[in-house]
Design an enzyme around this catalytic site. Structure first.
Site, PDB file in Angstrom:
ATOM      1  N   SER A  30     -20.880  67.751 -36.302  1.00 34.56           N
ATOM      2  CA  SER A  30     -20.487  66.561 -37.049  1.00 34.56           C
ATOM      3  C   SER A  30     -19.884  66.847 -38.411  1.00 34.56           C
ATOM      4  CB  SER A  30     -21.690  65.626 -37.217  1.00 34.56           C
ATOM      5  OG  SER A  30     -22.740  66.280 -37.912  1.00 34.56           O
ATOM      6  N   HIS A  46     -20.385  62.984 -31.195  1.00 32.59           N
ATOM      7  CA  HIS A  46     -19.022  62.932 -31.734  1.00 32.59           C
ATOM      8  C   HIS A  46     -17.975  63.313 -30.698  1.00 32.59           C
ATOM      9  CE1 HIS A  46     -20.009  62.143 -35.974  1.00 32.59           C
ATOM     10  NE2 HIS A  46     -21.128  62.793 -35.691  1.00 32.59           N
ATOM     11  N   LYS A  87     -20.453  55.284 -32.293  1.00 31.87           N
ATOM     12  CA  LYS A  87     -19.275  55.933 -32.870  1.00 31.87           C
ATOM     13  C   LYS A  87     -18.035  55.453 -32.107  1.00 31.87           C
ATOM     14  CE  LYS A  87     -22.002  59.701 -34.760  1.00 31.87           C
ATOM     15  NZ  LYS A  87     -23.320  59.112 -34.467  1.00 31.87           N
TER      16      LYS A  87
END
Length: 389
Positions: free
Chosen positions: A177, A205, A236
């Site tokens: 990240s 991610h 996300k």
């Protein structure tokens, strides 16, 4: 509690004190932060789905039908049909037998690691893994061995020394990240098979970002069926909230019965679940969103490198611009904000000493004009501070 004042004063003195920024608008490419209009270059809303009309409509419909709250844990009164639909959709998306949704990615990592390992076991964790993995390892009471970042040779030597343990778990981020680089998953699969270890990948991610279907780093490397535990988030690229674990039917059934962060939490409200379901549909119907995301990342990364900035990785939409010194990083982020770009400075303990950086993330919804203005701000701020010539 005088020690609190001393600790806070020490953080301020060393430029490590953190202040929250107030978002006065939605997570769009241009938004309002602390009352100032700016280009947003820090959101994990990679595909821009938080404001997508299909997600908003699905959330509203779910509130109308199911109400605003879940009313209990999944094992009591909080298991709605929508939760099961989302888990089925995630399993299909990740090409696994089953999946389970947690309230956050943090809870997914802590719940899974502590359910699978105990004091009779050993965990091998990459040194740059997310804090939720670190905390899960600590809480598990298993022996935890930190291996150098992505160093497969070093990890194998450590595995060779591991004997007498009930279980071996290797755990890694798929996309790291803060550095934006990818884990060497093919080599990790080889090691997990060679040493009879479970392999767990945190795809927070990578979900919605990597792979020909956007299904994450496992999909990116063509390793479906090779990795025991796939964890990810819905907060996300998916544009909603929550976390999940995908894997075998037995694994998911076990976690539903053993993962304390799942068992003892009121479940996510139907509106959040409905938004995540809609996001999976939108994402799979519109692969151009993912293509635009990577084009934007490539354009911004290339522009920053041409100016002379040091970029730590080139494999994802996470673009860490290395500054080094914590004080200068804070100044850089403030100059950028003054110039209308919000990109936060990341300092220890989030990253190692001497590696403070401005962490930039792009979205599919950024326009070329957004990126050009951001590049102009980086150039001006970087020259002002002597970071670039």
């Amino acid at each position: 509690m005088e020690f609190l004042k001393k600790e806070l004063s020490n953080l301020i003195q060393h430029n490590l004190y953190r202040r929250m920024n107030t978002m006065n608008d939605s997570q769009t490419s241009r938004t309002i932060v602390n009352g100032k209009k700016c280009i947003l270059l820090s959101s994990n809303n990679y595909l821009g789905l938080t404001g997508h009309p299909e997600l908003i409509s699905a959330a509203k419909d779910a509130i109308s039908l199911w109400g605003t709250g879940a009313g209990g844990s999944r094992l009591t009164t909080g298991n709605f049909r929508l939760h099961e639909e989302l888990e089925e959709a995630i399993a299909h998306f990740k090409n696994t037998e089953s999946a389970v949704v947690f309230n956050t990615g943090y809870m997914a990592n802590i719940g899974t690691i502590t359910a699978l390992t105990g004091k009779e076991d050993i965990i091998f964790s990459d040194e740059l893994n997310h804090a939720s993995i670190i905390d899960g390892c600590r809480l598990s009471r298993a022996k935890t061995v930190i291996y150098p970042h992505k160093k497969i040779g070093a990890l194998e030597k450590l595995l060779q020394q591991a004997s007498g343990y009930r279980r071996i778990l290797i755990v890694t981020d798929g996309v790291f990240s803060m550095d934006g680089d990818l884990a060497p998953l093919p080599r990790l699969v080889e090691l997990s098979e060679k040493y009879n270890a479970l392999l767990m990948v945190d795809d927070a991610h990578a979900t919605g970002v990597l792979g020909d279907r956007g299904a994450g780093s496992v999909n990116h490397f063509g390793l479906e069926g090779k990795i025991s535990i796939q964890m990810g988030t819905l907060s996300k690229a998916i544009g909603s909230a929550g976390g999940y674990v995908a894997g075998s039917r037995d694994l998911i059934d076990y976690l539903r019965n053993k993962a304390r962060s799942f068992i003892f939490s009121t479940s996510l409200p139907p509106s959040v679940i409905a938004a995540a379901l809609a996001a999976l549909r939108v994402m799979q119907k519109n692969p151009q969103l993912r293509e635009k995301l990577h084009l934007n990342a490539q354009y911004l990364r290339s522009g920053l490198k041409q100016m002379g900035f040091t970029i730590l990785a080139e494999e994802s939409p996470v673009i860490p611009v290395l500054i080094g010194d914590a004080d200068k990083t804070v100044q850089m982020a403030q100059h950028l904000f003054d110039l209308g770009v919000f990109a936060p400075g990341i300092r220890p303990p989030t990253v190692p000493q001497g590696t403070s950086r401005v962490r930039v993330t792009v979205m599919a919804t950024h326009t070329r004009d957004d990126l050009d203005q951001a590049l102009a701000a980086f150039e001006q701020a970087g020259q002002m501070l002597g970071i670039i010539q």
